[in-house]
Write a protein that holds these residues in place. Structure first.
Motif, PDB file in Angstrom:
ATOM      1  N   ARG A  22      -1.568  16.958   6.116  1.00  0.00           N
ATOM      2  CA  ARG A  22      -1.734  18.084   6.727  1.00  0.00           C
ATOM      3  C   ARG A  22      -0.328  18.820   6.363  1.00  0.00           C
ATOM      4  NH1 ARG A  22      -3.241  15.378  12.390  1.00  0.00           N
ATOM      5  NH2 ARG A  22      -1.848  13.944  11.529  1.00  0.00           N
ATOM      6  N   PRO A  23      -0.512  20.122   6.599  1.00  0.00           N
ATOM      7  CA  PRO A  23       0.682  20.996   6.678  1.00  0.00           C
ATOM      8  C   PRO A  23       1.690  20.638   7.739  1.00  0.00           C
ATOM      9  CG  PRO A  23      -1.209  22.399   6.281  1.00  0.00           C
ATOM     10  CD  PRO A  23      -1.706  21.093   6.749  1.00  0.00           C
ATOM     11  N   GLY A  24       2.999  20.674   7.294  1.00  0.00           N
ATOM     12  CA  GLY A  24       4.058  20.082   8.356  1.00  0.00           C
ATOM     13  C   GLY A  24       4.257  18.640   8.672  1.00  0.00           C
ATOM     14  N   SER A  25       3.527  18.097   7.854  1.00  0.00           N
ATOM     15  CA  SER A  25       3.562  16.502   8.030  1.00  0.00           C
ATOM     16  C   SER A  25       4.741  15.624   7.439  1.00  0.00           C
ATOM     17  CB  SER A  25       2.368  15.714   7.356  1.00  0.00           C
ATOM     18  OG  SER A  25       2.183  15.951   5.994  1.00  0.00           O
ATOM     19  N   GLY A  26       5.538  16.685   6.750  1.00  0.00           N
ATOM     20  CA  GLY A  26       6.713  15.933   6.290  1.00  0.00           C
ATOM     21  C   GLY A  26       6.716  15.821   4.492  1.00  0.00           C
ATOM     22  N   GLY A  27       5.479  15.794   4.109  1.00  0.00           N
ATOM     23  CA  GLY A  27       5.230  15.664   2.631  1.00  0.00           C
ATOM     24  C   GLY A  27       5.347  14.075   2.115  1.00  0.00           C
ATOM     25  N   GLY A  39       0.829  -1.283   0.118  1.00  0.00           N
ATOM     26  CA  GLY A  39       0.033   0.231  -0.109  1.00  0.00           C
ATOM     27  C   GLY A  39       0.795   1.290   0.081  1.00  0.00           C
ATOM     28  N   VAL A  40       0.193   2.483  -0.295  1.00  0.00           N
ATOM     29  CA  VAL A  40       0.819   3.771  -0.114  1.00  0.00           C
ATOM     30  C   VAL A  40      -0.174   4.662   0.720  1.00  0.00           C
ATOM     31  CG1 VAL A  40       1.206   5.696  -1.581  1.00  0.00           C
ATOM     32  CG2 VAL A  40       1.845   3.605  -2.650  1.00  0.00           C
ATOM     33  N   SER A  41       0.406   5.380   1.415  1.00  0.00           N
ATOM     34  CA  SER A  41      -0.336   6.339   2.548  1.00  0.00           C
ATOM     35  C   SER A  41       0.157   7.689   2.444  1.00  0.00           C
ATOM     36  CB  SER A  41      -0.287   5.577   3.880  1.00  0.00           C
ATOM     37  OG  SER A  41       0.552   5.667   4.444  1.00  0.00           O
ATOM     38  N   ARG A  42      -0.604   8.559   2.812  1.00  0.00           N
ATOM     39  CA  ARG A  42       0.083   9.985   2.886  1.00  0.00           C
ATOM     40  C   ARG A  42      -0.969  10.680   4.213  1.00  0.00           C
ATOM     41  NH1 ARG A  42      -2.675  14.290   0.170  1.00  0.00           N
ATOM     42  NH2 ARG A  42      -0.786  15.366   0.173  1.00  0.00           N
ATOM     43  N   ASP A  43      -0.060  11.815   4.712  1.00  0.00           N
ATOM     44  CA  ASP A  43      -0.810  12.700   5.553  1.00  0.00           C
ATOM     45  C   ASP A  43      -0.452  14.015   5.033  1.00  0.00           C
ATOM     46  OD1 ASP A  43      -1.536  14.422   7.453  1.00  0.00           O
ATOM     47  OD2 ASP A  43      -0.199  13.449   9.224  1.00  0.00           O
TER      48      ASP A  43
END
Length: 233
Positions: free
Chosen positions: A116-121, A110-114
């Motif tokens: 939110r600003p400041g999450s590290g991108g 899988g692939v995931s992301r956060d």
């Protein structure tokens, strides 16, 4: 591929998700099972921890008979506002389906992301092998996970693992317990109860969890799981 009304509905139900898709609610340690062929499920739950509340939704469907595709995500209420906090897509297949008084294993990627600003991108990429073992005619089932996580924000590679159990207490009630590690720091643990309102169709659950040593704070969660009959073309 032509988009049909049910596909639009499925995408509309997706909010956002955790680093890894969960096993059947309320466990984080995944199992060597997939949603029934040509069927779907929706897992949703609320998690309260350290002054904020997370709302999760994870729809999953099995289109081919041996490929479960999960889309999911979360919204987090904190500082007086609600914001999208995670998104995920995952595929899981089985090399050996779990059998009563037997065992099974598979592979999930899988692939995931956060967002939110400041999450590290960037996107976190992960893969793991779920293996399950059935005892006493499925009244006790043990699950193990071993996997890999690539953190795109830091470009670090992490070993992930999980160990969990499902113990049948009655025809409709189950005790679940697990410990798992998905990154740096001490492992987590979680215990809870699962209850079938409608066997194999509607399930509710509640859990308590924490990190060993108290790092990261404790949480409580309540969840709802809906499973459909076979309906996909």
């Amino acid at each position: 591929m032509r988009w049909t009304p049910w596909m639009h509905g499925l995408v509309a139900a997706v909010c956002t998700a955790p680093l890894m898709a969960h096993a059947a609610r309320p466990m984080n340690t995944d199992d060597a099972r997939v949603v029934d062929d040509k069927s779907c499920q929706l897992e949703s739950w609320a998690k309260r921890t350290d002054g904020h509340t997370e709302l999760w939704a994870q729809p999953a469907c099995n289109f081919t008979g041996n490929l479960e595709v999960t889309l999911g995500g979360a919204w987090t209420r904190e500082d007086g506002g609600m914001r999208r906090s995670a998104q995920l897509i995952q595929g899981k297949t089985l090399f050996k389906p779990l059998e009563t008084n037997g065992w099974g294993y598979g592979l999930a990627v899988g692939v995931s992301r956060d967002p939110r600003p400041g999450s590290g991108g960037g996107h976190d990429t992960y893969a793991y092998v779920p293996a399950s073992f059935s005892f006493a005619d499925d009244r006790l089932v043990l699950h193990t996970n071993v996997g890999w996580l690539r953190e795109q924000g830091t470009h670090n590679n992490r070993l992930t693992w999980g160990l969990g159990s499902e113990t049948q207490l009655s025809d409709t009630n189950w005790l679940v317990a697990e410990t798992y590690r998905q990154g740096v720091g001490k492992p987590y643990y979680q215990v809870g109860l699962r209850h079938w309102l409608v066997p194999d169709r509607v399930q509710v659950d509640a859990t308590y969890g924490n990190r060993f040593g108290g790092e990261g704070g404790h949480w409580v969660s309540i969840g709802l799981r809906l499973l459909s009959p076979k309906f996909l073309p």
